[in-house]
Design a protein around this motif. Sequence first.
Motif, PDB file in Angstrom:
ATOM      1  N   SER A  74       0.843  -1.197   0.000  1.00  0.00           N
ATOM      2  CA  SER A  74       0.000   0.000   0.000  1.00  0.00           C
ATOM      3  C   SER A  74       0.878   1.246   0.000  1.00  0.00           C
ATOM      4  N   PRO A  75       0.431   2.335  -0.652  1.00  0.00           N
ATOM      5  CA  PRO A  75       1.162   3.614  -0.569  1.00  0.00           C
ATOM      6  C   PRO A  75       1.244   4.149   0.855  1.00  0.00           C
ATOM      7  N   ALA A  76       0.338   3.650   1.715  1.00  0.00           N
ATOM      8  CA  ALA A  76       0.318   4.099   3.109  1.00  0.00           C
ATOM      9  C   ALA A  76       1.344   3.376   3.978  1.00  0.00           C
ATOM     10  N   ARG A  77       2.028   2.385   3.424  1.00  0.00           N
ATOM     11  CA  ARG A  77       2.989   1.607   4.217  1.00  0.00           C
ATOM     12  C   ARG A  77       4.300   2.372   4.366  1.00  0.00           C
ATOM     13  N   ILE A  78       4.819   2.396   5.587  1.00  0.00           N
ATOM     14  CA  ILE A  78       6.130   2.986   5.869  1.00  0.00           C
ATOM     15  C   ILE A  78       6.967   1.965   6.628  1.00  0.00           C
ATOM     16  N   ALA A  79       8.251   2.223   6.714  1.00  0.00           N
ATOM     17  CA  ALA A  79       9.147   1.313   7.428  1.00  0.00           C
ATOM     18  C   ALA A  79       9.016   1.537   8.929  1.00  0.00           C
ATOM     19  N   PRO A  80       8.803   0.502   9.730  1.00  0.00           N
ATOM     20  CA  PRO A  80       8.742   0.667  11.189  1.00  0.00           C
ATOM     21  C   PRO A  80      10.100   1.107  11.733  1.00  0.00           C
ATOM     22  N   PHE A  81      10.088   1.904  12.790  1.00  0.00           N
ATOM     23  CA  PHE A  81      11.331   2.448  13.337  1.00  0.00           C
ATOM     24  C   PHE A  81      11.962   1.537  14.384  1.00  0.00           C
ATOM     25  N   CYS A  82      11.217   0.529  14.843  1.00  0.00           N
ATOM     26  CA  CYS A  82      11.745  -0.355  15.885  1.00  0.00           C
ATOM     27  C   CYS A  82      12.063  -1.721  15.280  1.00  0.00           C
ATOM     28  N   PRO A  83      13.248  -2.265  15.517  1.00  0.00           N
ATOM     29  CA  PRO A  83      13.619  -3.567  14.936  1.00  0.00           C
ATOM     30  C   PRO A  83      12.805  -4.726  15.495  1.00  0.00           C
ATOM     31  N   HIS A  84      12.095  -4.515  16.612  1.00  0.00           N
ATOM     32  CA  HIS A  84      11.311  -5.586  17.231  1.00  0.00           C
ATOM     33  C   HIS A  84       9.858  -5.582  16.769  1.00  0.00           C
ATOM     34  N   PHE A  85       9.489  -4.646  15.890  1.00  0.00           N
ATOM     35  CA  PHE A  85       8.079  -4.439  15.571  1.00  0.00           C
ATOM     36  C   PHE A  85       7.375  -5.702  15.091  1.00  0.00           C
ATOM     37  N   GLU A  86       8.006  -6.488  14.258  1.00  0.00           N
ATOM     38  CA  GLU A  86       7.315  -7.635  13.675  1.00  0.00           C
ATOM     39  C   GLU A  86       7.068  -8.752  14.676  1.00  0.00           C
ATOM     40  N   GLN A  87       7.784  -8.755  15.798  1.00  0.00           N
ATOM     41  CA  GLN A  87       7.618  -9.798  16.799  1.00  0.00           C
ATOM     42  C   GLN A  87       6.963  -9.294  18.084  1.00  0.00           C
ATOM     43  N   CYS A  88       7.326  -8.096  18.494  1.00  0.00           N
ATOM     44  CA  CYS A  88       6.859  -7.558  19.773  1.00  0.00           C
ATOM     45  C   CYS A  88       5.376  -7.207  19.705  1.00  0.00           C
ATOM     46  N   GLY A  89       4.639  -7.501  20.775  1.00  0.00           N
ATOM     47  CA  GLY A  89       3.218  -7.173  20.822  1.00  0.00           C
ATOM     48  C   GLY A  89       2.931  -5.807  21.398  1.00  0.00           C
ATOM     49  N   GLY A  90       3.969  -5.046  21.713  1.00  0.00           N
ATOM     50  CA  GLY A  90       3.753  -3.737  22.321  1.00  0.00           C
ATOM     51  C   GLY A  90       3.175  -2.713  21.371  1.00  0.00           C
ATOM     52  N   CYS A  91       3.575  -2.737  20.105  1.00  0.00           N
ATOM     53  CA  CYS A  91       3.084  -1.804  19.093  1.00  0.00           C
ATOM     54  C   CYS A  91       2.417  -2.572  17.962  1.00  0.00           C
ATOM     55  N   GLN A  92       1.390  -1.958  17.363  1.00  0.00           N
ATOM     56  CA  GLN A  92       0.674  -2.609  16.263  1.00  0.00           C
ATOM     57  C   GLN A  92       0.610  -1.765  14.989  1.00  0.00           C
ATOM     58  N   THR A  93       1.064  -0.507  15.028  1.00  0.00           N
ATOM     59  CA  THR A  93       0.757   0.396  13.905  1.00  0.00           C
ATOM     60  C   THR A  93       1.954   1.161  13.359  1.00  0.00           C
ATOM     61  N   GLN A  94       3.167   0.725  13.633  1.00  0.00           N
ATOM     62  CA  GLN A  94       4.343   1.460  13.154  1.00  0.00           C
ATOM     63  C   GLN A  94       4.485   1.438  11.631  1.00  0.00           C
ATOM     64  N   HIS A  95       3.751   0.558  10.957  1.00  0.00           N
ATOM     65  CA  HIS A  95       3.856   0.431   9.498  1.00  0.00           C
ATOM     66  C   HIS A  95       2.901   1.359   8.746  1.00  0.00           C
ATOM     67  N   MET A  96       2.121   2.190   9.456  1.00  0.00           N
ATOM     68  CA  MET A  96       1.151   3.085   8.817  1.00  0.00           C
ATOM     69  C   MET A  96       1.699   4.496   8.703  1.00  0.00           C
ATOM     70  N   ASP A  97       1.409   5.169   7.580  1.00  0.00           N
ATOM     71  CA  ASP A  97       1.777   6.580   7.490  1.00  0.00           C
ATOM     72  C   ASP A  97       0.829   7.411   8.357  1.00  0.00           C
ATOM     73  N   THR A  98       1.159   8.681   8.542  1.00  0.00           N
ATOM     74  CA  THR A  98       0.438   9.526   9.496  1.00  0.00           C
ATOM     75  C   THR A  98      -1.050   9.624   9.193  1.00  0.00           C
ATOM     76  N   GLY A  99      -1.399   9.856   7.925  1.00  0.00           N
ATOM     77  CA  GLY A  99      -2.805  10.007   7.569  1.00  0.00           C
ATOM     78  C   GLY A  99      -3.613   8.755   7.850  1.00  0.00           C
ATOM     79  N   SER A 100      -3.098   7.615   7.446  1.00  0.00           N
ATOM     80  CA  SER A 100      -3.803   6.350   7.671  1.00  0.00           C
ATOM     81  C   SER A 100      -3.912   6.049   9.162  1.00  0.00           C
ATOM     82  N   TYR A 101      -2.835   6.333   9.871  1.00  0.00           N
ATOM     83  CA  TYR A 101      -2.797   6.075  11.318  1.00  0.00           C
ATOM     84  C   TYR A 101      -3.856   6.894  12.050  1.00  0.00           C
ATOM     85  N   GLN A 102      -3.910   8.183  11.766  1.00  0.00           N
ATOM     86  CA  GLN A 102      -4.877   9.031  12.451  1.00  0.00           C
ATOM     87  C   GLN A 102      -6.310   8.675  12.066  1.00  0.00           C
ATOM     88  N   ALA A 103      -6.521   8.334  10.796  1.00  0.00           N
ATOM     89  CA  ALA A 103      -7.861   7.931  10.361  1.00  0.00           C
ATOM     90  C   ALA A 103      -8.291   6.651  11.071  1.00  0.00           C
TER      91      ALA A 103
END
Length: 398
Positions: A54-83
Amino acid sequence: MSTIVTIQSLGQRAEGVAEIDGKRIFVPRALPGERVEIEHDGDRADLLAIENASPARIAPFCPHFEQCGGCQTQHMDTGSYQAFKSSLIETPLQFAGIQTPVSRFVDAGGDGRRRATLHARREGSGYMRARSHQVEPIEHCPILVPALARAPAMTSAVYQAIGEADVSFTATLTGLDVAVRTGKKRANAKALEPLVARFRLARLTLNGEMVLQTQPPAVRMGLATVELPSGSFLQATKAAENFLAEYVIEALKGAKNAADLFCGVGPFAFRLAQSSKVFAADSDDAAIKALDQARRLTRGLKQLTAQRRDLFREEMTRFELVDFDAVVLDPPRAGAANQVRELAASKVKTIVMIACDPKTFARDAATLIGGGYKLDNLVAVDQFVHSTHIEIAATFRR
């Protein structure tokens, strides 16, 4: 066996939603419009590959994002995230028959979260992995305030001292308040004592019992400095507390007599008391005692009365509320159905509700609107950044 699917929408947990044979499948870290390869078991899937991003996809800033359950939305751009986060509030309201949109989205992440709970396990120290009871070991968590930079190291030290445990951290003005919980009936508190000096802690407790305290953990609330009871509620970020307090003060401007229900240790009560008489109530006895102690030591306040009261079982009645022209309430996730029913039947002019659960907020909002109130200035307050949690601030006026 893997399958290729197209993501149609987002679920409440920020998981991509696809359909296979008419059944909804939930895919973590997938975005609407993406064509992805998955492997699924029932309605849950693992994301194997992304064929069309998706054009809304961005690179997550944390190396643990794909495994860690603490965050779920680091892959969304600002507009998609806020919506997405605004929809968490608006959708339950729509189901309740309320067509009020979010009027403002506030980034309240500030310097990071000042509260966190990490888990000490044999595999390491960190947060639980998504949909798992296994821990994802981490050395650093980028969403925490700098004062909690050593939280993973402290959690590892707890494991070395007493074994498996859950470790809760709160950053305060006077140092870290650390609460350790373990299922062991005879956990060795003595083994934890060296950690107080090693990590310069203000207080350390084990299963609710004091291990050591060098100074009382304290926070500033308006004119008051409040000593925090162990395990007491505090907004996750200082930025969120400040914004919510400003929101409350502005909405209740001119009020002569205000009630602060589910007041906790007083983040709203102390600020309101600079210009209004305030009655503050909460079921947490330790919080009420801390509020009252701080009140006695604080100058420049109007009358501030604190009372321990279980507002789920002993709600303030419409007859008691006749003395108040404004009310602020900040209930837990269960909402405040009984108290809201009394408010809906009262003549209170202005009510501010701070809520952390959109579904119970929608239920309680519908009750107030049914009682003749109008919902105004609905704000999404994003203090749990990169998660699927959202704080709500709303004003109801007769």
